[in-house]
Motif scaffolding. Structure first.
Motif, mmCIF file in Angstrom:
data_model
loop_
_atom_site.group_PDB
_atom_site.id
_atom_site.type_symbol
_atom_site.label_atom_id
_atom_site.label_comp_id
_atom_site.label_asym_id
_atom_site.label_seq_id
_atom_site.Cartn_x
_atom_site.Cartn_y
_atom_site.Cartn_z
ATOM 1 N N GLN A 79 -12.039 13.773 6.601
ATOM 2 C CA GLN A 79 -12.725 12.373 7.885
ATOM 3 C C GLN A 79 -12.644 11.065 6.721
ATOM 4 O O GLN A 79 -12.415 10.028 6.574
ATOM 5 N N ALA A 80 -13.123 11.389 5.192
ATOM 6 C CA ALA A 80 -13.103 10.671 4.094
ATOM 7 C C ALA A 80 -12.110 10.217 3.337
ATOM 8 O O ALA A 80 -11.762 9.858 2.778
ATOM 9 N N VAL A 81 -10.786 11.477 4.251
ATOM 10 C CA VAL A 81 -9.805 10.414 3.416
ATOM 11 C C VAL A 81 -9.063 10.199 4.076
ATOM 12 O O VAL A 81 -7.570 9.769 4.140
ATOM 13 N N LEU A 82 -8.745 9.638 5.622
ATOM 14 C CA LEU A 82 -7.769 9.986 6.039
ATOM 15 C C LEU A 82 -7.872 7.983 6.249
ATOM 16 O O LEU A 82 -5.828 8.170 5.823
ATOM 17 N N ILE A 83 -8.548 7.017 5.918
ATOM 18 C CA ILE A 83 -7.942 6.235 5.562
ATOM 19 C C ILE A 83 -6.855 5.646 4.236
ATOM 20 O O ILE A 83 -5.855 4.892 4.427
ATOM 21 N N PRO A 84 -7.359 6.291 3.422
ATOM 22 C CA PRO A 84 -6.984 6.459 2.163
ATOM 23 C C PRO A 84 -4.926 6.848 2.502
ATOM 24 O O PRO A 84 -4.332 6.586 2.096
ATOM 25 N N LEU A 85 -4.898 8.208 3.165
ATOM 26 C CA LEU A 85 -4.300 8.646 3.318
ATOM 27 C C LEU A 85 -3.101 8.283 4.484
ATOM 28 O O LEU A 85 -2.182 8.291 3.736
ATOM 29 N N ALA A 86 -3.342 7.320 5.452
ATOM 30 C CA ALA A 86 -3.013 6.160 6.647
ATOM 31 C C ALA A 86 -1.830 5.053 5.195
ATOM 32 O O ALA A 86 -0.911 4.884 5.775
ATOM 33 N N LYS A 87 -2.769 4.727 4.617
ATOM 34 C CA LYS A 87 -2.342 2.954 3.573
ATOM 35 C C LYS A 87 -1.211 4.345 2.468
ATOM 36 O O LYS A 87 0.154 3.878 2.589
ATOM 37 N N ALA A 145 3.011 3.698 3.247
ATOM 38 C CA ALA A 145 4.194 3.270 1.399
ATOM 39 C C ALA A 145 4.644 3.304 1.474
ATOM 40 O O ALA A 145 5.534 2.894 0.930
ATOM 41 N N LEU A 146 4.857 4.761 0.896
ATOM 42 C CA LEU A 146 5.862 5.258 1.132
ATOM 43 C C LEU A 146 7.143 5.729 2.333
ATOM 44 O O LEU A 146 7.438 6.741 2.257
ATOM 45 N N GLY A 147 6.788 5.318 3.742
ATOM 46 C CA GLY A 147 7.195 5.397 4.491
ATOM 47 C C GLY A 147 7.462 6.873 5.192
ATOM 48 O O GLY A 147 8.541 6.993 5.689
ATOM 49 N N LEU A 148 6.047 7.118 5.471
ATOM 50 C CA LEU A 148 6.719 9.056 6.101
ATOM 51 C C LEU A 148 5.081 9.251 6.698
ATOM 52 O O LEU A 148 5.414 10.075 7.065
ATOM 53 N N GLY A 169 3.996 8.984 10.324
ATOM 54 C CA GLY A 169 4.393 9.170 11.606
ATOM 55 C C GLY A 169 5.797 10.212 12.184
ATOM 56 O O GLY A 169 6.233 10.338 13.018
ATOM 57 N N ASN A 170 5.812 11.051 11.288
ATOM 58 C CA ASN A 170 6.742 12.104 11.045
ATOM 59 C C ASN A 170 6.512 12.991 10.460
ATOM 60 O O ASN A 170 5.014 12.998 9.198
ATOM 61 N N ILE A 171 6.771 14.061 9.807
ATOM 62 C CA ILE A 171 6.550 15.836 9.935
ATOM 63 C C ILE A 171 6.465 15.696 8.088
ATOM 64 O O ILE A 171 5.714 16.402 7.625
ATOM 65 N N GLY A 172 7.808 14.241 7.534
ATOM 66 C CA GLY A 172 7.687 15.059 6.120
ATOM 67 C C GLY A 172 6.143 13.959 5.620
ATOM 68 O O GLY A 172 5.230 14.987 4.047
ATOM 69 N N GLY A 173 5.389 13.499 6.010
ATOM 70 C CA GLY A 173 4.403 12.502 5.750
ATOM 71 C C GLY A 173 3.034 13.602 6.172
ATOM 72 O O GLY A 173 2.415 14.083 5.118
ATOM 73 N N LEU A 174 3.328 14.968 7.096
ATOM 74 C CA LEU A 174 2.227 15.740 6.797
ATOM 75 C C LEU A 174 2.947 16.811 5.442
ATOM 76 O O LEU A 174 1.138 17.598 5.618
ATOM 77 N N ILE A 175 4.088 16.673 5.905
ATOM 78 C CA ILE A 175 4.123 18.041 4.662
ATOM 79 C C ILE A 175 3.623 17.565 3.208
ATOM 80 O O ILE A 175 2.961 18.599 2.296
ATOM 81 N N LEU A 176 3.366 16.489 2.731
ATOM 82 C CA LEU A 176 2.732 16.240 2.082
ATOM 83 C C LEU A 176 1.433 16.418 1.880
ATOM 84 O O LEU A 176 0.797 16.200 1.050
ATOM 85 N N SER A 196 -4.287 12.449 13.982
ATOM 86 C CA SER A 196 -3.935 11.071 12.569
ATOM 87 C C SER A 196 -2.905 10.466 12.083
ATOM 88 O O SER A 196 -2.309 9.236 12.659
ATOM 89 N N PHE A 197 -1.611 11.394 12.369
ATOM 90 C CA PHE A 197 -0.321 11.206 11.172
ATOM 91 C C PHE A 197 1.148 11.085 12.020
ATOM 92 O O PHE A 197 2.248 10.477 11.159
ATOM 93 N N THR A 198 1.106 11.874 13.368
ATOM 94 C CA THR A 198 2.015 11.526 13.958
ATOM 95 C C THR A 198 1.804 11.595 15.138
ATOM 96 O O THR A 198 0.573 10.687 15.910
#
Length: 261
Positions: A103-111, A115-118, A120-127, A199-201
């Protein structure tokens, strides 16, 4: 006991579920709930079952597991076999990540993903899973590499082996027990993750656990518990199989890195 209840319920139709005990053996076993959970049940607005989400989850889990294990092994190798100034501080900073709640990193990760354009997709979750898994994989491999004699590394250097040659031809072949531990740990954690996935997809890019939640939430009126139990078993099946087939290697690998000397 919960697993038995789930299996029994997934092999009954709703009429039998309503009229019998949750612990009663199916009188008229049927696999229709499994078929519906796989390909007919509604997940959100789409009635496609869990079939399509399995592939998306595999495409997310496999690269994340491989990358986090590889970078964790590199970190552990560098931190134990190459004494550089500040190595303990670097390890402490990395280890601090294992105590950081999701929970502590959700907002930084979302930003960051935005910024990286990742986002809402699987690539973002991999990272996300690769980075978040590094503290754990680094800790596992560092503790294991502490048991590898330093003389072995020195002998490789005398023979002209550099950093990558030593890592690829000596360290990795010796690390099979810890590789098994890391793969099982990361696979089960990433496969069962819900918070990062929700949160991210979205839509068809959601992993299996989010799809399972959406399936249950999409049910209106009387809930089809037979289909839901079958879907839950389908979602949990890969992790169950891995623990059954590789559980003894998991314990063996943990014990291999538990002590030094």
């Amino acid at each position: 006991m919960p697993l038995i209840v789930m299996v029994f319920a997934s092999l009954k139709d709703m009429a039998e579920i309503r009229s019998t005990s949750i612990l009663s053996v199916p009188l008229r076993p049927t696999v229709q709930p499994w078929v519906d959970a796989w390909q007919n049940a509604c997940v959100g607005v789409d009635c496609v079952g869990l079939r399509g989400f399995y592939l998306k989850t595999v495409l997310m889990v496999v690269p994340a597991v491989v990358l986090s294990a590889l970078f964790g092994a590199l970190n552990g190798y560098a931190l134990t076999k190459f004494n550089f100034r500040g190595s303990r501080f670097v390890y402490g900073v990395i280890l601090f990540g294992s105590f950081t709640p999701y929970q502590a990193v959700l907002i930084p990760l979302a930003k960051t993903l935005g910024a990286l354009g990742l986002s809402g997709n699987i690539g973002g979750l991999i990272l996300v899973h690769t980075v978040y898994g590094l503290p754990f994989t680094t800790m596992f491999f560092r503790n294991y590499f502490m048991t590898v004699p330093q003389d072995l590394i020195k002998a490789a250097r005398v023979d002209g082996a550099g950093f990558w040659t030593t890592f690829g031809h000596i360290i990795l072949p010796l690390s099979v027990p810890m590789i098994v531990v890391t793969v099982i740990w990361q696979f089960t954690g990433i496969w069962n993750d819900f918070l990062f996935g929700v949160s991210f997809t979205s839509g068809q890019n959601t992993p299996i656990m989010v799809a399972l939640n959406n399936m249950v939430s999409a049910s209106a009126g009387e809930r089809p518990y037979d289909v839901h139990m079958a879907a839950a078993l389908l979602a949990a099946l890969p992790t169950l199989v891995i623990y059954v087939l590789a559980g003894k290697y998991f314990v063996r690998g943990l014990m291999a890195g538990a002590v030094k000397g």
